[in-house]
Design an enzyme around this catalytic site. Structure first.
Site, short mmCIF file in Angstrom:
data_model
loop_
_atom_site.label_atom_id
_atom_site.label_comp_id
_atom_site.label_asym_id
_atom_site.label_seq_id
_atom_site.Cartn_x
_atom_site.Cartn_y
_atom_site.Cartn_z
N HIS A 1 0.87 -1.17 0.00
CA HIS A 1 0.00 0.00 0.00
C HIS A 1 0.90 1.22 0.00
O HIS A 1 1.70 1.41 0.91
CB HIS A 1 -0.92 0.01 1.23
N CYS A 2 0.79 2.04 -1.05
CA CYS A 2 1.70 3.18 -1.19
C CYS A 2 1.00 4.46 -0.71
O CYS A 2 0.00 4.87 -1.29
CB CYS A 2 2.12 3.32 -2.65
N PRO A 3 1.51 5.10 0.36
CA PRO A 3 0.85 6.31 0.85
C PRO A 3 0.96 7.48 -0.13
O PRO A 3 0.12 8.37 -0.12
CB PRO A 3 1.61 6.62 2.15
#
Ligand SMILES: [Zn+2]
Ligand SMILES: [Zn+2]
Ligand SMILES: [Zn+2]
Length: 344
Positions: A178-180
């Site tokens: 999950h890439c912020p």
């Protein structure tokens, strides 16, 4: 009652005589012991009785914050593009019309590719697992849910290649991480856009750093040394130290005379270099996982691929990832499938 609530959610419950129902096909199973994890002999579904729905407090607030951060980042990218064009293009057009037009074209291509791949990776779906029938025999055939587990958050089967993301709130197929920064997961559907964004952003930042250094050198105020340096005075530590101090003071002196354009160029140069280094490390890490035929998550859990085949480390994996070699037959699935059926 807690048991009936669990049954409503198709969670298998072990009674005292170790009889239970498979959540996948609905068949009654007799277990040799009160095993917390078991696999159905008919459909292949795996039940983990320790796996329960986890509370995800403040989910919508965190989701909104992530989305807002993406818009802030998008605004920052537009600011860098706008600032760069304002600082660089007038000087280039003053030098020559050809240089101005050429660099306008390069800047437009890099900006469009970076912004479009960022938008696709960020706002596109990361990849939902395929819809599969479950819950009753004989709708679920033998081995139809092989190694599937039940996601208590999505309330549906989770394939061995899927992972539930608590930030996104649903299961993602071939989840990498999950890439912020894109406020989204990187999964089967947007992994390619994410890698293309990294490549485009690294190229753009290199270009920004190079052009701001070049144009900066054109408009930098002249360096004025307080004391003329004699190159024939020989090399000794005293002279070297004096040269260094004088150069630094001259640089500082001229930096104070910098215009707003000069300050923007200095900022762009350092921002370009630092962002480019960070993104290059991430890109290198991502490409090495693709080369190994893994995702970041499967690397962490040291799992094999869904088909239980060991994927060899090969440059072909990278080519396949980007859809090469491109075959026209891919566009004709119906023809290909009917040919296969015919041969059978
Ligand atoms: Zn079953
Ligand atoms: Zn899920
Ligand atoms: Zn996610």
């Amino acid at each position: 009652m807690a048991d009936s609530e669990d049954k409503e959610q198709f969670v298998a419950t072990v009674s005292e005589d170790h009889e239970t129902t498979c959540w996948g096909c609905g068949l009654r199973l007799i277990l040799p012991s009160n095993a917390p994890v078991f696999k159905c002999g008919w459909c292949g579904a795996v039940t983990n009785q320790n796996d329960k729905k986890r509370e995800n407090k403040w989910f919508w607030w965190k989701r909104l914050r992530d989305r807002c951060f993406v818009f802030v980042l998008l605004g920052f990218m537009l600011l860098v593009i706008g600032g760069g064009l304002w600082a660089v293009l007038p000087i280039l057009f003053d030098n020559s019309l050809f240089a101005g037009v050429l660099h306008s074209f390069i800047a437009a291509v890099l900006s469009l590719s970076t912004l479009s791949t960022f938008a696709l990776a960020s706002f596109g779906c990361a990849g939902t697992p395929p819809i599969i029938q479950w819950g009753s025999y004989p709708v679920v055939g033998k081995g139809h849910l092989e190694n599937y587990t039940f996601c208590h958050d999505c309330l549906k089967p989770k394939s061995p290649r899927s992972h539930h993301c608590r930030s996104c709130g649903f299961c993602i197929l071939d989840m990498d991480h999950h890439c912020p920064f894109i406020g989204n997961c990187v999964g089967a559907a947007n992994h390619r856009h994410f890698i293309l964004f990294l490549i485009s952003a690294v190229a753009s930042m290199l270009y920004v750093a190079f052009m701001s250094a070049y144009v900066g050198s054109q408009i930098w105020p002249p360096l004025t040394y307080r004391q003329p340096l004699d190159p024939l005075s020989g090399i000794n530590s005293d002279v070297a130290w004096r040269t260094l101090t004088e150069s630094f003071l001259a640089l500082l002196n001229s930096a104070l005379l910098l215009t707003a354009r000069g300050l923007v160029l200095v900022y762009l140069f350092f921002a370009g270099i630092s962002v480019q280094i960070g993104l290059s490390v991430l890109l290198w890490q991502q490409l090495s996982y693709i080369y190994e035929g893994k995702t970041y998550l499967s690397h962490l859990s040291a799992q094999r691929t869904a088909t239980d085949e060991v994927v060899e480390k090969d440059c072909k994996n990278i080519l396949l990832f980007f859809g090469c070699p491109f075959s026209v037959s891919r566009l004709l699935p119906t023809v290909r499938d009917s040919q296969k059926r015919h041969r059978k």
